[in-house]
Design an enzyme around this catalytic site. Sequence first.
Site, mmCIF file in Angstrom:
data_model
loop_
_atom_site.group_PDB
_atom_site.id
_atom_site.type_symbol
_atom_site.label_atom_id
_atom_site.label_comp_id
_atom_site.label_asym_id
_atom_site.label_seq_id
_atom_site.Cartn_x
_atom_site.Cartn_y
_atom_site.Cartn_z
ATOM 1 N N ASP A 193 -50.079 -25.215 3.008
ATOM 2 C CA ASP A 193 -49.242 -24.386 2.134
ATOM 3 C C ASP A 193 -50.038 -23.609 1.082
ATOM 4 O O ASP A 193 -49.845 -23.801 -0.130
ATOM 5 C CB ASP A 193 -48.165 -25.238 1.440
ATOM 6 C CG ASP A 193 -47.372 -26.107 2.392
ATOM 7 O OD1 ASP A 193 -47.318 -25.761 3.585
ATOM 8 O OD2 ASP A 193 -46.819 -27.140 1.954
ATOM 9 N N GLN B 139 -39.590 -20.362 7.191
ATOM 10 C CA GLN B 139 -39.862 -21.279 8.288
ATOM 11 C C GLN B 139 -38.624 -21.302 9.184
ATOM 12 O O GLN B 139 -37.516 -21.588 8.720
ATOM 13 C CB GLN B 139 -40.154 -22.682 7.735
ATOM 14 C CG GLN B 139 -41.434 -22.744 6.911
ATOM 15 C CD GLN B 139 -42.661 -22.767 7.782
ATOM 16 O OE1 GLN B 139 -43.005 -23.786 8.366
ATOM 17 N NE2 GLN B 139 -43.337 -21.631 7.892
ATOM 18 N N GLU C 279 -46.849 -30.639 -1.564
ATOM 19 C CA GLU C 279 -46.617 -29.536 -0.650
ATOM 20 C C GLU C 279 -46.342 -28.284 -1.485
ATOM 21 O O GLU C 279 -45.937 -28.362 -2.649
ATOM 22 C CB GLU C 279 -45.400 -29.818 0.237
ATOM 23 C CG GLU C 279 -45.583 -31.040 1.132
ATOM 24 C CD GLU C 279 -44.463 -31.155 2.147
ATOM 25 O OE1 GLU C 279 -44.734 -30.877 3.324
ATOM 26 O OE2 GLU C 279 -43.338 -31.527 1.776
ATOM 27 N N MET D 187 -33.710 -23.284 9.554
ATOM 28 C CA MET D 187 -34.549 -22.614 8.546
ATOM 29 C C MET D 187 -34.990 -23.655 7.533
ATOM 30 O O MET D 187 -34.191 -24.485 7.113
ATOM 31 C CB MET D 187 -33.747 -21.515 7.843
ATOM 32 C CG MET D 187 -34.458 -20.934 6.612
ATOM 33 S SD MET D 187 -33.602 -19.526 5.888
ATOM 34 C CE MET D 187 -32.161 -20.317 5.173
ATOM 35 N N ASN D 188 -36.283 -23.613 7.120
ATOM 36 C CA ASN D 188 -36.672 -24.404 5.947
ATOM 37 C C ASN D 188 -37.372 -23.524 4.917
ATOM 38 O O ASN D 188 -36.747 -22.558 4.455
ATOM 39 C CB ASN D 188 -37.335 -25.740 6.290
ATOM 40 C CG ASN D 188 -38.545 -25.718 7.168
ATOM 41 O OD1 ASN D 188 -38.497 -25.250 8.287
ATOM 42 N ND2 ASN D 188 -39.648 -26.236 6.682
ATOM 43 N N ASP D 189 -38.595 -23.827 4.522
ATOM 44 C CA ASP D 189 -39.196 -23.202 3.336
ATOM 45 C C ASP D 189 -39.150 -21.665 3.319
ATOM 46 O O ASP D 189 -39.448 -21.032 4.326
ATOM 47 C CB ASP D 189 -40.683 -23.556 3.221
ATOM 48 C CG ASP D 189 -40.984 -25.023 3.409
ATOM 49 O OD1 ASP D 189 -40.052 -25.821 3.596
ATOM 50 O OD2 ASP D 189 -42.182 -25.372 3.366
ATOM 51 N N TRP E 45 -35.539 -28.780 13.532
ATOM 52 C CA TRP E 45 -36.919 -28.394 13.241
ATOM 53 C C TRP E 45 -37.747 -28.389 14.521
ATOM 54 O O TRP E 45 -37.651 -29.305 15.335
ATOM 55 C CB TRP E 45 -37.508 -29.372 12.221
ATOM 56 C CG TRP E 45 -38.862 -28.966 11.713
ATOM 57 C CD1 TRP E 45 -39.111 -28.111 10.691
ATOM 58 C CD2 TRP E 45 -40.137 -29.407 12.197
ATOM 59 N NE1 TRP E 45 -40.472 -27.987 10.504
ATOM 60 C CE2 TRP E 45 -41.122 -28.763 11.416
ATOM 61 C CE3 TRP E 45 -40.553 -30.260 13.226
ATOM 62 C CZ2 TRP E 45 -42.485 -28.963 11.616
ATOM 63 C CZ3 TRP E 45 -41.916 -30.454 13.437
ATOM 64 C CH2 TRP E 45 -42.866 -29.815 12.624
HETATM 65 C C1 LIG Z 1 -38.865 -25.059 21.403
HETATM 66 O O1 LIG Z 1 -38.780 -23.953 22.264
HETATM 67 C C2 LIG Z 1 -38.623 -24.277 23.610
HETATM 68 C C3 LIG Z 1 -38.501 -22.970 24.371
HETATM 69 O O2 LIG Z 1 -39.625 -22.183 24.160
HETATM 70 C C4 LIG Z 1 -37.392 -25.115 23.836
HETATM 71 O O3 LIG Z 1 -37.324 -25.523 25.176
HETATM 72 C C5 LIG Z 1 -37.424 -26.329 22.928
HETATM 73 O O4 LIG Z 1 -36.205 -27.027 23.038
HETATM 74 C C6 LIG Z 1 -37.605 -25.895 21.509
HETATM 75 N N1 LIG Z 1 -37.666 -27.042 20.628
HETATM 76 C C7 LIG Z 1 -36.831 -27.183 19.612
HETATM 77 C C8 LIG Z 1 -36.981 -28.433 18.800
HETATM 78 O O5 LIG Z 1 -35.973 -26.384 19.326
#
Ligand SMILES: *[C@@H]1O[C@H](CO)[C@@H](O)[C@H](O)[C@H]1NC(C)=O
Length: 574
Positions: free
Chosen positions: A178, A70, A232, A52-54, A78
């Site tokens: 933003d 977020q 931001e 979770m962020n902003d 992230w």
């Molecule tokens: C983003 O979501 C996909 C699945 O939809 C996953 O494979 C991937 O690891 C995710 N990326 C992050 C940084 O969590």
Amino acid sequence: MDNIYSFLVLCLCYLLICDGVEVAAFKNHEPISNVSQSYRTAYHFQPSKNWMNDPNGPMYYNGVYHLFYQYNPYGPLWGNISWGHSISYDLINWVHLDVALVPNEPYDINGCWSGSATILPSGEPVILYTGSDTNKHQLQNLAFPKNLSDPLLSEWIKSSQNPLLSPPEGIDPSSFRDPSTAWMGTDGQWRVVIGSEIDHHGMAILYKSKDFRHWTRTANPLHLSNKTIMWECPDFYPVSVNGKDGLDTSVQGKNDIRHVLKASFNNSDHYVVGNYDPKTDQYEVDTDFMDSKARLQYDYGRFYASKSFYDGKNKRRILWSWIDEDDSESDDIKKGWSGLQSIPRSIWLSGNGDRLVQWPVKELEKLRTQKVHFENKELKGGSVLEISGITASQADVEITFSLSNFNEAELLLNTEVVDPQILCTQKNASVSGSFGPFGLLLLASKDMIEYTAVFFRVFRGANDFRVLMCTDQSRSSLRSDVDKTIYGVFLDLDPRHAKISLRSLIDHSIVESFGGEGLACITARVYPKLAIKEQAQLYAFNNSTQSVSISSLSAWSMKKAQIVPIGKRRKLIK
Ligand SMILES: *[C@@H]1O[C@H](CO)[C@@H](O)[C@H](O)[C@H]1NC(C)=O
Ligand SMILES: *[C@@H]1O[C@H](CO)[C@@H](O)[C@H](O)[C@H]1NC(C)=O
Ligand SMILES: *[C@@H]1O[C@H](CO)[C@@H](O)[C@H](O)[C@H]1NC(C)=O
Ligand SMILES: *[C@@H]1O[C@H](CO)[C@@H](O)[C@H](O)[C@H]1NC(C)=O
Ligand SMILES: *[C@@H]1O[C@H](CO)[C@@H](O)[C@H](O)[C@H]1NC(C)=O
Ligand SMILES: *[C@@H]1O[C@H](CO)[C@@H](O)[C@H](O)[C@H]1NC(C)=O
Ligand SMILES: *[C@@H]1O[C@H](CO)[C@@H](O)[C@H](O)[C@H]1NC(C)=O
């Protein structure tokens, strides 16, 4: 209709209070590993797991508080940025709903980034948010509730007119994000500011619209500052010069209103106070960002990408902020989560009108349970006083000190150019002075190997006195791989006339401290190895040569807030 609504609200209220039926659902959302769950908080807002962020689009609508944020639904780092969505009746107990916005359109495929909610005169809430498109260009988009009769506003629809705003000429397409909550000017047109930069200096670009869909950039930005970098999450809102009541973002006035502009940069949320003319959109600030004397920040510790909203129910302005982690990515993967929200704070203009005062929302006090209290206790130089009888890892503490013999205070000349953070680092908790350090040792281990010291020092200048407030993390953890920063700020008060007070909210891995009844705040994330759960202790201390008196101390154990997924509740609500 009314009856159905009341019934739904009742069900939900019941569920917010009674967690019983939800235990199984909650378990499903718990991170698999329980290795480091001693850092999970009990009464700060957190999703059940993941990144979770902003805070985004906080609002009070139709009896319900909404917080979007977020969120990565797929992991603790992230990525895949979506809008998490939770609702509450009291800002403390929350129910997590389904994700409100996911990156699935060409204009937001690389992330549904931060944005704000505005409640239109028709009563309809709308969201403006930044999408990162297929080229990673930043665009502004509109979303609105699918069903206004749904008391939870659980589903959101993106406008078919998206994207509404693309980066204007001369603006780096990766520095345009933003959107703020919109406000209406005297001409009946909406205004919104967007964070950006020009020649690497921060600015808030101003747009106007008659219908919230077609927006025109104004000739001048609302404000820019050459002493800053890219802004931001700009926030712009009116504050009253008389009293603590908050104001709706669109309120206009002449003599009794000032305006705050906040910008997030260099890991801190900086703000300025000034006068805004809603006819010309001129904004004249008292002192600009990075002014060496004023240095106005919401918080002098860890506190970023905040957003405020007007709570029409209780006539107050409330501030939320992301409090990030300082442990490593592999720690976050182990924990299964990353990021907290601050306790929501009421904010208002101080008596002399030059800065904001912040205080935890009063609803937090509902979580207070076992209490210890005493008054008028002398704390001799070089002494430590254990405060027992409460859960020191999950507590709310208020302490007030009074001093005499002011002439004994150490001399600090040229105080206006002294950097308080450097002063706190040089004169940290282990350095004895005549008045200071005195304060609290939080999340302390029994043998005092670990503790987070939040303390004061009083200095004498040529014609005045200065009160320094510090949070010293140098002994917060035996771990060497976490933040040891020592934070500091001067409190805008005269210790000869005002008592020196501190309130600290302690919640396992976070300490939010409010000095001088909210004149300055310092938030710290700490990762003790020894001072966890029942092992944590709380002390008052005075390592000065002079004695100080505790005029009053109240400390409470805090109950756990109910912050749970809707899970089976959906069936009950439907
Ligand atoms: C983003 O979501 C996909 C699945 O939809 C996953 O494979 C991937 O690891 C995710 N990326 C992050 C940084 O969590
Ligand atoms: C996880 O929690 C369970 C139940 O409380 C406990 O038995 C187990 O030892 C814990 N595992 C670790 C790695 O701490
Ligand atoms: C809108 O929400 C209300 C209240 O939950 C519900 O009764 C109604 O069926 C919903 N309408 C649609 C079209 O889903
Ligand atoms: C600040 O930056 C802007 C944009 O680069 C420039 O036009 C202006 O002259 C600068 N102002 C000062 C005081 O340097
Ligand atoms: C950013 O903040 C740090 C720590 O407070 C400070 O030392 C540094 O000068 C700041 N940088 C800028 C560009 O303001
Ligand atoms: C505390 O202050 C002393 C004296 O200035 C200094 O030697 C020491 O390094 C400081 N400790 C930290 C953690 O900065
Ligand atoms: C108090 O001062 C002594 C030295 O005088 C130092 O050893 C001790 O660590 C100090 N206490 C705190 C809490 O810093």
